[in-house]
Write a protein that holds these residues in place. Structure first.
Motif, PDB file in Angstrom:
ATOM      1  N   MET A 251       0.694  -1.232   0.157  1.00 30.25           N
ATOM      2  CA  MET A 251       0.089   0.003   0.161  1.00 30.25           C
ATOM      3  C   MET A 251       0.922   1.297  -0.179  1.00 30.25           C
ATOM      4  SD  MET A 251      -2.970  -1.234   2.708  1.00 30.25           S
ATOM      5  CE  MET A 251      -4.587  -0.412   1.963  1.00 30.25           C
ATOM      6  N   ASP A 252       1.934   1.262   0.665  1.00 26.14           N
ATOM      7  CA  ASP A 252       2.997   2.508   0.835  1.00 26.14           C
ATOM      8  C   ASP A 252       3.351   2.554  -0.722  1.00 26.14           C
ATOM      9  OD1 ASP A 252       4.221   4.263   2.510  1.00 26.14           O
ATOM     10  OD2 ASP A 252       5.952   3.034   2.595  1.00 26.14           O
ATOM     11  N   ILE A 253       3.703   1.611  -1.339  1.00 26.24           N
ATOM     12  CA  ILE A 253       4.456   1.715  -2.689  1.00 26.24           C
ATOM     13  C   ILE A 253       3.152   2.292  -3.525  1.00 26.24           C
ATOM     14  CG2 ILE A 253       5.153   0.594  -4.842  1.00 26.24           C
ATOM     15  CD1 ILE A 253       6.797  -1.142  -2.605  1.00 26.24           C
ATOM     16  N   ILE A 254       2.002   1.854  -3.698  1.00 25.58           N
ATOM     17  CA  ILE A 254       1.139   2.172  -4.431  1.00 25.58           C
ATOM     18  C   ILE A 254       0.582   3.624  -4.139  1.00 25.58           C
ATOM     19  CG2 ILE A 254      -1.470   1.883  -4.661  1.00 25.58           C
ATOM     20  CD1 ILE A 254      -1.060  -1.142  -4.312  1.00 25.58           C
ATOM     21  N   ARG A 255       0.336   3.815  -2.842  1.00 27.85           N
ATOM     22  CA  ARG A 255       0.351   5.423  -2.484  1.00 27.85           C
ATOM     23  C   ARG A 255       1.544   6.090  -3.048  1.00 27.85           C
ATOM     24  NH1 ARG A 255      -3.453   7.954   1.335  1.00 27.85           N
ATOM     25  NH2 ARG A 255      -3.131  10.123   0.687  1.00 27.85           N
ATOM     26  N   GLU A 256       2.589   5.995  -2.942  1.00 30.93           N
ATOM     27  CA  GLU A 256       3.723   6.700  -3.505  1.00 30.93           C
ATOM     28  C   GLU A 256       3.573   6.885  -5.048  1.00 30.93           C
ATOM     29  OE1 GLU A 256       8.521   7.130  -3.583  1.00 30.93           O
ATOM     30  OE2 GLU A 256       7.651   5.642  -2.193  1.00 30.93           O
TER      31      GLU A 256
END
Length: 177
Positions: A158-163
């Motif tokens: 989720m962190d990567i997607i959000r970035e």
């Protein structure tokens, strides 16, 4: 700003395990804060089109139900499993038509049910569900460790997607106590 608490540094094993799992669970909602409905369902990874904020939230809700209700408690599956024999193995992630707010509320409710379910169980309690019949039953301690790993891994996704969506990284919308 979202405020979350790490587990106490000197707590017993149960408080530590549930505390770390609750911390990881809190990051799911935090990673979705302020995102548009369109971005919640946006497919940003060409090779993993089901890996969306909405899809991961639905997947994590399924994991909560599967591990704590189906596997640990032996609650019969009365339609909660989103796939059928021979169906897509990640069918729980097909949520293009489900609002993110609903998915987050369902996830929070399932996490609360999980905590309520295990509140009085010893960590050595062994699964009663499908794996028990195969002689592969895990303890509650094992399940909690696995769920910390599972949730943290997907929070990383989720962190990567959000970035990729809006360049927000890490803990930019929260403070750790």
């Amino acid at each position: 700003m979202t405020e979350v608490q790490r587990p106490p540094l000197t707590a017993d094993e149960r408080v530590q395990l549930i505390g770390w799992l609750d911390l990881q669970r809190s990051f799911v909602r935090m990673k979705c804060e302020g995102i548009t409905e369109e971005d919640a369902h946006r497919k940003v990874l060409e090779t993993s089109p089901l890996m969306t904020l909405a899809g991961l939230t639905a997947h994590l809700r399924w994991n909560e139900w599967s591990w704590f209700q189906l596997n640990l408690m032996g609650v019969p599956d009365t339609g909660q499993t989103p796939w059928t024999e021979g169906g897509h193995p990640d069918a729980e992630m097909f949520v293009d038509d489900v609002p993110l707010a609903q998915l987050l509320d369902e996830y929070d409710a399932e996490c609360a049910r999980s905590n309520e379910t295990i509140a009085s169980l010893p960590l050595d309690t062994v699964e009663q569900g499908p794996y028990a019949a195969k002689g592969e039953a895990a303890s509650l301690r094992y399940i909690l460790c696995h769920m910390i790993e599972e949730t943290a891994r997907h929070v990383g996704h989720m962190d990567i997607i959000r970035e990729l969506l809006d360049h927000k990284t890490g803990y930019t919308t929260m403070s750790l106590g």
